[in-house]
Design an enzyme around this catalytic site. Sequence first.
Site, short mmCIF file in Angstrom:
data_model
loop_
_atom_site.label_atom_id
_atom_site.label_comp_id
_atom_site.label_asym_id
_atom_site.label_seq_id
_atom_site.Cartn_x
_atom_site.Cartn_y
_atom_site.Cartn_z
N TYR A 233 0.89 -1.18 0.00
CA TYR A 233 0.00 0.00 0.00
C TYR A 233 0.92 1.22 0.00
O TYR A 233 1.59 1.51 0.99
CB TYR A 233 -0.87 -0.07 1.26
CG TYR A 233 -1.83 1.06 1.52
CD1 TYR A 233 -2.08 2.08 0.61
CD2 TYR A 233 -2.53 1.11 2.73
CE1 TYR A 233 -2.99 3.09 0.89
CE2 TYR A 233 -3.44 2.12 3.02
CZ TYR A 233 -3.65 3.09 2.10
OH TYR A 233 -4.54 4.10 2.38
N LYS B 41 -1.45 -1.39 -4.04
CA LYS B 41 -2.42 -0.31 -4.10
C LYS B 41 -1.65 0.99 -4.03
O LYS B 41 -0.95 1.24 -3.06
CB LYS B 41 -3.39 -0.40 -2.92
CG LYS B 41 -4.37 0.77 -2.90
CD LYS B 41 -4.90 1.11 -1.54
CE LYS B 41 -5.57 2.46 -1.61
NZ LYS B 41 -6.06 2.92 -0.29
#
Lengths: 306, 306, 306, 306
Positions: B136, B164
């Site tokens: 992330y 992400k």
Amino acid sequence: MKSPLTGIVPPMVTPLRGRDELDVAGLERLIEHIIDGGVAGLFILGTTGEGPSLGYRLRKELIERTCRLARGRVPVLVGITDTAFVESVNVARWSADAGADAVVLAPPYYLPEGQPELQEYLDHLVPELPLPLFLYNMPSLTKVQYELDTVRRAMDNPRIIGLKDSSGNMIYFHRAVGLLKHRPDWTLLIGPEEMLADAVFAGGHGGVNGGANFHPRLYVELFRAAQAGDNVRVRELHAQVMHISDNLYRVGRHSSAIIKGIKCALSLLGVCDDFMAEPFHRFRGPEREKVQHLLAGLNLLHNRTP
Amino acid sequence: MKSPLTGIVPPMVTPLRGRDELDVAGLERLIEHIIDGGVAGLFILGTTGEGPSLGYRLRKELIERTCRLARGRVPVLVGITDTAFVESVNVARWSADAGADAVVLAPPYYLPEGQPELQEYLDHLVPELPLPLFLYNMPSLTKVQYELDTVRRAMDNPRIIGLKDSSGNMIYFHRAVGLLKHRPDWTLLIGPEEMLADAVFAGGHGGVNGGANFHPRLYVELFRAAQAGDNVRVRELHAQVMHISDNLYRVGRHSSAIIKGIKCALSLLGVCDDFMAEPFHRFRGPEREKVQHLLAGLNLLHNRTP
Amino acid sequence: MKSPLTGIVPPMVTPLRGRDELDVAGLERLIEHIIDGGVAGLFILGTTGEGPSLGYRLRKELIERTCRLARGRVPVLVGITDTAFVESVNVARWSADAGADAVVLAPPYYLPEGQPELQEYLDHLVPELPLPLFLYNMPSLTKVQYELDTVRRAMDNPRIIGLKDSSGNMIYFHRAVGLLKHRPDWTLLIGPEEMLADAVFAGGHGGVNGGANFHPRLYVELFRAAQAGDNVRVRELHAQVMHISDNLYRVGRHSSAIIKGIKCALSLLGVCDDFMAEPFHRFRGPEREKVQHLLAGLNLLHNRTP
Amino acid sequence: MKSPLTGIVPPMVTPLRGRDELDVAGLERLIEHIIDGGVAGLFILGTTGEGPSLGYRLRKELIERTCRLARGRVPVLVGITDTAFVESVNVARWSADAGADAVVLAPPYYLPEGQPELQEYLDHLVPELPLPLFLYNMPSLTKVQYELDTVRRAMDNPRIIGLKDSSGNMIYFHRAVGLLKHRPDWTLLIGPEEMLADAVFAGGHGGVNGGANFHPRLYVELFRAAQAGDNVRVRELHAQVMHISDNLYRVGRHSSAIIKGIKCALSLLGVCDDFMAEPFHRFRGPEREKVQHLLAGLNLLHNRTP
């Protein structure tokens, strides 16, 4: 605990044998080593203490052991900085139960809050805390600083008793000194040890200086000389502090270099293990050698615990 | 879980009734509301989910309830980002025990680490995790980003399955697309919903878009239109996304404005409570009125749960 | 000049033989090389053109020569960004006298100004300019950005005709597209070439892309494919753009690496000298070799001017 | 010029009647006002002097008039900081021709350079300068700082004679003091006046303090008290400096607030006009009133030139 709290309050490193295991014997030696140096308190679970990198179980154990080992000789301050309100409260409760004297709080440091949000946060948090609170200003790591208007407002709350400023911003510190007239009992401490003498001349009460982990007497003596206005002695001791800063703290790269340097020195002095919690790791061979040379130059190695 | 994971994976808000109390009924309604919208997964305990602001007890409860309520209809991804290694592992274990499908990790975000330290951190952490891992990337909040060389290196570990990217940096995203040739099963998702269509055109697999909490179908349809190369439809739906971004996300000030706006919308739609964990707080009267007007303009209020 | 101005407007490098000496023959070859590629305009004295690093005498010479060599085939835009108001006006006057078509202005970049100050600055400056003005958003270098409210306000002034956005912030760009409804003649161009296709899909009018100095046709064709909605062709050409970005622009370190890479490529193609004005300097042997390999891989070396 | 240069060297504001017109009478009064205060030099065309905002014609006029008006009573230092090498050289030549004593240079401030580039830049520039050079460290505005290794390297060049540090970073300043052993003739001055006493205690030679424009004697006396080690007197005078900092410098918002405050004070004292070059503008009514109250509180208004 005296108020204001005056002198050197080392931000104690956390002696570790693994990522979730205290170096218990090292912790005892470290506390004795520091208290022998004449410090005015112990601050655990701060930045130098790798507080945010430690699991809560270990934090609890550290609080309990430290309070027990300190035996009331000096006040114990415990860092409760957290992104989660309820975890800050939990750590504060463990601290009170263990007999600590105060807690220390930097702003929540994930999503940056505005000053009104930070003020409301203090308004909500302080009533939940069983111990008095020091503010901890550390904007390079928390993104947000306690603006001076927020500090001024916090002074109206008698449960908030001081400020540790690690911003490195001397203008901020001078302005914070200017606020002391509103609270004669308020404690104002400086973080970076390179600015300890400046801070005391300016009217601050002392320092929370990392180097006092391995060489507490140096910082205590510098503090006393500054307090006494002995400019000659200040210059001499300050030069030693700068020597450590210019050398030991620049052995590593990255922001963790100072902590690594301090832990490595403690390991070489035989005080405690230099294991670092992830995402950091101890110095390896070549860096360790540099630290050894430096300690030899400081005549510290003969003090080495056998 | 499909690999790559394709579509919209909303970063679910955490419905709260107090700083340590879930809005249990709201959580159930929210999960139904989102799954009804056709999403590809649920991501809990991210930034929008106020993960770092929540106590661990509540995180555990949220994980368990969410997995139970999702009933396997969509995969559940759980944020384990933490400054403490051992707490990340704990949350990952609770996630596996509850039946979650993957965990999601941003870099430790207190003291910034260098890329070699970040790589070593992944090397140590991944073997401790019982579930596959998404990286992330969120440098505005974690200070450190997963440099693309670190992402490339992570691709050699089959337990790391995707990225992400919430950097908002489209050049970074395009470069990340360029790495997909090394791992055909790797998932690449975009954070900011304003860039969802761009990301899909670029070769990404979908979005982790906050607006999909209250209006999941809009983002799902935009994703599908972009995937199908239907540029006319994309333009139309993207304009709606921008309308939400230009209005709802700018009702508040400070970095928490987006989360507050989404929670306020959900409250007005009757889905769940808009309580925010400290140091933030929900919108009050005037802001709430602005959000109501906006929802009316979007024709969402008639969908309101009675 | 068409309005909006549509297509690729390369930010032309400044061919130099010394810190205060133009490479006159190289300038002529460069202009022909670029115009041959089908571009929609020339932008001189921008960041890629090392505008701020050049003395005013040389800037004047460059403006005059470029306008003469362009022979009206494409419009010439001239950067007038400066910390000193009166120097911006001077450069604008030279531009008008030389027959340029428009001027381009980023915010004054020494002491950062607030948005009201920036707005007042535009109010004072625009009436002094003999040519229409493009705004140039470049916050990483100017510290201050044209906030979207400032852009919206500028649209009320018909002498301000467009915006070049080099922020790299795709959300900002999408919001700027949303403002186009207020001025159908307004031009919106993107800076980073990695985002050219995204920008055109989004509703922008083209790009000010540094790579178009040495490979203008690639960017022109990518622009056209994006404009035509030919997603397959876009993907293919965009991959080439990313290849250049991933390789050529990462040969050097520091912020000047892109300009050095472009100038080095032009030198290897026999177009112009790669001397850089201080404080920068051209690539030396090893970097030059890397650029040569890259150009060979792009099949550009056979186009080499003998 | 003594070396090191010891005492207060005010960064003189530039009295203006318009964006390209000096307030000639005001300039004369200002120079007398400052020299009467006992300063050790005059520094023109720095940040406080709005150097980067002024056109070159006016800079030349200012240099010539200032040197003439100073009549050799104190050395004149001229800022030559520029993004363009050749313009820095031009300003340095005008300075030498006008009889100035030294020039002052911050790093080029548009595209940030790496330290090796900055070092090479100095290597190229210094031989072109007809006057000795002070380095000017101002990273908040130039993005790049003179790293201490670069300062150390510059000390090997006898044409570089000192450093003015406006970083506000006291650790940097202490380290710079540590370098003085390599060059006994090197001058080290501090920018922020709040740190003047700290800097002198630390071993610095004085300050380049904006407040010395309107109240030169205060800063001169503070300097002398610090130099004499008179801690009591230092505390008293420093409190006055902090009072100005806490009030006058916070009347405005934005980064230009300090310069606006100083110019407004000078205007109220009848010394010179407070016109500011774009993109800034003078204080209007309400702010002016606040400044007036402050000056009255400082007992400065009775000194007012009629």
